[in-house]
Write a protein that holds these residues in place. Structure first.
Motif, PDB file in Angstrom:
ATOM      1  N   SER A 241      39.841  -6.796 -17.797  1.00  0.00           N
ATOM      2  CA  SER A 241      38.808  -5.767 -17.892  1.00  0.00           C
ATOM      3  C   SER A 241      39.022  -4.977 -19.180  1.00  0.00           C
ATOM      4  O   SER A 241      40.130  -4.922 -19.719  1.00  0.00           O
ATOM      5  N   GLU A 242      37.953  -4.367 -19.658  1.00  0.00           N
ATOM      6  CA  GLU A 242      38.092  -3.511 -20.833  1.00  0.00           C
ATOM      7  C   GLU A 242      36.920  -2.561 -20.942  1.00  0.00           C
ATOM      8  O   GLU A 242      35.863  -2.765 -20.342  1.00  0.00           O
ATOM      9  N   ILE A 243      37.119  -1.490 -21.706  1.00  0.00           N
ATOM     10  CA  ILE A 243      36.060  -0.546 -22.029  1.00  0.00           C
ATOM     11  C   ILE A 243      35.723  -0.712 -23.500  1.00  0.00           C
ATOM     12  O   ILE A 243      36.608  -0.672 -24.370  1.00  0.00           O
ATOM     13  N   VAL A 244      34.433  -0.915 -23.770  1.00  0.00           N
ATOM     14  CA  VAL A 244      33.947  -1.000 -25.141  1.00  0.00           C
ATOM     15  C   VAL A 244      33.259   0.316 -25.473  1.00  0.00           C
ATOM     16  O   VAL A 244      32.362   0.745 -24.745  1.00  0.00           O
ATOM     17  N   LYS A 245      33.686   0.934 -26.572  1.00  0.00           N
ATOM     18  CA  LYS A 245      33.087   2.190 -27.022  1.00  0.00           C
ATOM     19  C   LYS A 245      32.230   1.893 -28.243  1.00  0.00           C
ATOM     20  O   LYS A 245      32.736   1.415 -29.261  1.00  0.00           O
ATOM     21  N   VAL A 246      30.931   2.165 -28.125  1.00  0.00           N
ATOM     22  CA  VAL A 246      29.983   1.853 -29.197  1.00  0.00           C
ATOM     23  C   VAL A 246      29.424   3.149 -29.761  1.00  0.00           C
ATOM     24  O   VAL A 246      28.797   3.937 -29.042  1.00  0.00           O
ATOM     25  N   VAL A 256      39.253  -0.803 -25.449  1.00  0.00           N
ATOM     26  CA  VAL A 256      40.473  -0.532 -24.700  1.00  0.00           C
ATOM     27  C   VAL A 256      40.625  -1.646 -23.676  1.00  0.00           C
ATOM     28  O   VAL A 256      39.865  -1.727 -22.702  1.00  0.00           O
ATOM     29  N   VAL A 257      41.574  -2.551 -23.918  1.00  0.00           N
ATOM     30  CA  VAL A 257      41.792  -3.691 -23.026  1.00  0.00           C
ATOM     31  C   VAL A 257      42.752  -3.274 -21.920  1.00  0.00           C
ATOM     32  O   VAL A 257      43.821  -2.719 -22.180  1.00  0.00           O
ATOM     33  N   PHE A 258      42.377  -3.546 -20.672  1.00  0.00           N
ATOM     34  CA  PHE A 258      43.187  -3.152 -19.537  1.00  0.00           C
ATOM     35  C   PHE A 258      44.288  -4.177 -19.275  1.00  0.00           C
ATOM     36  O   PHE A 258      44.110  -5.370 -19.533  1.00  0.00           O
ATOM     37  N   TYR A 284      41.247   5.603 -10.853  1.00  0.00           N
ATOM     38  CA  TYR A 284      42.089   5.907 -12.014  1.00  0.00           C
ATOM     39  C   TYR A 284      41.298   6.775 -12.998  1.00  0.00           C
ATOM     40  O   TYR A 284      40.067   6.835 -12.934  1.00  0.00           O
ATOM     41  N   ALA A 285      42.028   7.394 -13.927  1.00  0.00           N
ATOM     42  CA  ALA A 285      41.371   8.181 -14.968  1.00  0.00           C
ATOM     43  C   ALA A 285      42.175   8.093 -16.253  1.00  0.00           C
ATOM     44  O   ALA A 285      43.404   7.956 -16.239  1.00  0.00           O
ATOM     45  N   MET A 286      41.465   8.157 -17.378  1.00  0.00           N
ATOM     46  CA  MET A 286      42.093   8.185 -18.700  1.00  0.00           C
ATOM     47  C   MET A 286      41.288   9.123 -19.583  1.00  0.00           C
ATOM     48  O   MET A 286      40.105   9.375 -19.343  1.00  0.00           O
ATOM     49  N   ASP A 287      41.926   9.670 -20.610  1.00  0.00           N
ATOM     50  CA  ASP A 287      41.224  10.533 -21.546  1.00  0.00           C
ATOM     51  C   ASP A 287      40.199   9.737 -22.342  1.00  0.00           C
ATOM     52  O   ASP A 287      40.386   8.538 -22.592  1.00  0.00           O
ATOM     53  N   LEU A 288      39.132  10.411 -22.773  1.00  0.00           N
ATOM     54  CA  LEU A 288      38.104   9.742 -23.576  1.00  0.00           C
ATOM     55  C   LEU A 288      38.678   9.113 -24.836  1.00  0.00           C
ATOM     56  O   LEU A 288      38.199   8.076 -25.298  1.00  0.00           O
ATOM     57  N   ALA A 290      41.805   8.047 -25.252  1.00  0.00           N
ATOM     58  CA  ALA A 290      42.992   7.222 -24.994  1.00  0.00           C
ATOM     59  C   ALA A 290      42.795   5.807 -25.535  1.00  0.00           C
ATOM     60  O   ALA A 290      41.699   5.256 -25.500  1.00  0.00           O
ATOM     61  N   SER A 291      43.890   5.241 -26.024  1.00  0.00           N
ATOM     62  CA  SER A 291      43.854   3.876 -26.539  1.00  0.00           C
ATOM     63  C   SER A 291      44.377   2.864 -25.531  1.00  0.00           C
ATOM     64  O   SER A 291      44.368   1.663 -25.793  1.00  0.00           O
ATOM     65  N   SER A 292      44.824   3.350 -24.364  1.00  0.00           N
ATOM     66  CA  SER A 292      45.279   2.460 -23.299  1.00  0.00           C
ATOM     67  C   SER A 292      44.865   3.047 -21.964  1.00  0.00           C
ATOM     68  O   SER A 292      44.673   4.256 -21.826  1.00  0.00           O
TER      69      SER A 292
END
Length: 360
Positions: A241-246, A256-258, A284-288, A290-292
């Motif tokens: 899974s990952e989050i792509v920021k555009v 950000v690859v999980f 779960y939560a992460m900062d906006l 965050a790189s991981s």
């Protein structure tokens, strides 16, 4: 209905536009003789199964609760099968019943039925509003999941453009691929494509035409926009899974690859500079910035879902909201937690609760 099980069901179609009463008078509870209003709280959509869906309401103070708001206010009216999503505009809420090809228009304070949109829709999914018009993604037909050649989806999905003054579909925008979720940002519409497609579609409502898509890779699930950045949670089968920021100004991207322990992440939501996401029955939560991704769960709960994971999720008003889909034959539950994972409320809602919509 979630796309993960939509292909299991043969959905019907309805093609008659019905105009209903404009009576927006508040409903009166026959037990208390008090006016019911639903301004301060959250609507919980219950998808239903082969029968009608429903909407529950939980007040912000967590004390006022109505299990079936629509049935209580509009007794005897058929709400529709497979209640998918809701969007707001002014005094009105628009509830999409994808299995009945219908959008119920209600007064968002009283939930009194105002109109029904039943023409020009084909398995409607999600919608947004811009300048007096609603833009609703219609899934139309679904991919043949047993045929690898058809795995990327269909080419007959479209966005229905609805004139909210007349509650009628005035035009359609072909997507030429499978469409699902939709968000509005800075005058553009962004539509996710599930499964094997790699793109976020971009629609210009000024021209009703597709623009250059955003290539994010397979498995786009949920999307949010924050300060001009489009956040896309991807969960492609067999891949991390990952989050792509555009950055929507210049289309630049960061990913950000999980880690493997967070495979099959779902339900991205952004609240107070944090990205929230779920894996199975954990949050779960992460900062906006965050790189991981964080691998430490805020909370975990025991699910009775047929999928073994939560079916609906949201973070708002300083709380975490979880809907457990259950077995889709009996009423299930919704849970409210504090941001640090303390259970604050548990309510019995309808069949297949799948989403939260805040009416503040």
């Amino acid at each position: 209905m979630k796309l993960s099980k939509l292909f299991l069901v043969a959905l019907g179609s309805v093609s008659v536009l019905v105009s209903c009463t404009n009576d927006d008078n508040p409903a009166v509870d026959s037990n208390t003789n008090e006016t019911n209003t639903y301004e301060k709280g959250v609507f919980i959509l219950n998808e239903g199964s082969s029968g009608q869906g429903s909407v529950s309401f939980l007040g912000n103070d967590l004390s006022k609760f109505t299990q079936d708001v629509y049935g209580a206010v509009n007794p005897g009216d058929l709400f529709g099968q497979y209640v998918q999503s809701m969007f707001f505009d002014g005094d009105y809420a628009y509830i999409i019943a994808g299995g009945s090809n219908k959008i119920n228009v209600v007064n968002r304070k009283t939930f009194k039925l105002v109109a029904k949109i039943e023409s020009g829709l084909a398995k409607p999914r999600y919608g947004v509003v811009k300048d007096g018009k609603a833009y609703v993604v219609n899934a139309n037909t679904y991919p043949n999941f047993g045929d690898p050649a058809d795995a990327i989806g269909n080419t007959d999905d479209y966005v229905a453009v609805i004139n909210l003054a007349t509650n009628s579909v005035e035009s359609t925008i072909p997507l030429n691929n499978t469409g699902n979720r939709i968000i509005l940002e800075n005058g553009k519409l962004y539509v996710s494509e599930p499964y094997k497609s790699t793109k976020i579609l971009v629609v210009n409502p000024a021209t009703n035409l597709l623009e250059t898509p955003i290539v994010v890779g397979e498995g786009a699930d949920t999307m949010e926009v924050n300060n001009g950045i489009l956040y896309v949670l991807k969960s492609s089968y067999g891949n991390p899974s990952e989050i792509v920021k555009v950055d929507l100004l210049d289309s630049s991207m960061t990913n950000v690859v999980f880690p493997e322990s967070l495979n099959d992440a779902k339900n991205l939501d952004i609240y107070e500079n944090k990205i929230y996401y779920t894996v199975d029955t954990s949050v779960y939560a992460m900062d906006l910035t965050a790189s991981s991704a964080s691998t430490t769960a805020i909370l975990s709960y025991t699910s009775s879902s047929a999928y073994g994971k939560m079916y609906g999720f949201a973070v708002n008003n300083g709380r975490i909201f979880i809907a457990d889909g259950g077995d889709f034959t009996a009423n299930s539950k919704a849970y409210v937690y504090s941001l640090n994972g303390t259970l604050q409320k548990q309510v019995a809602v309808g069949v297949g609760p799948n989403g939260f919509y805040f009416n503040n």
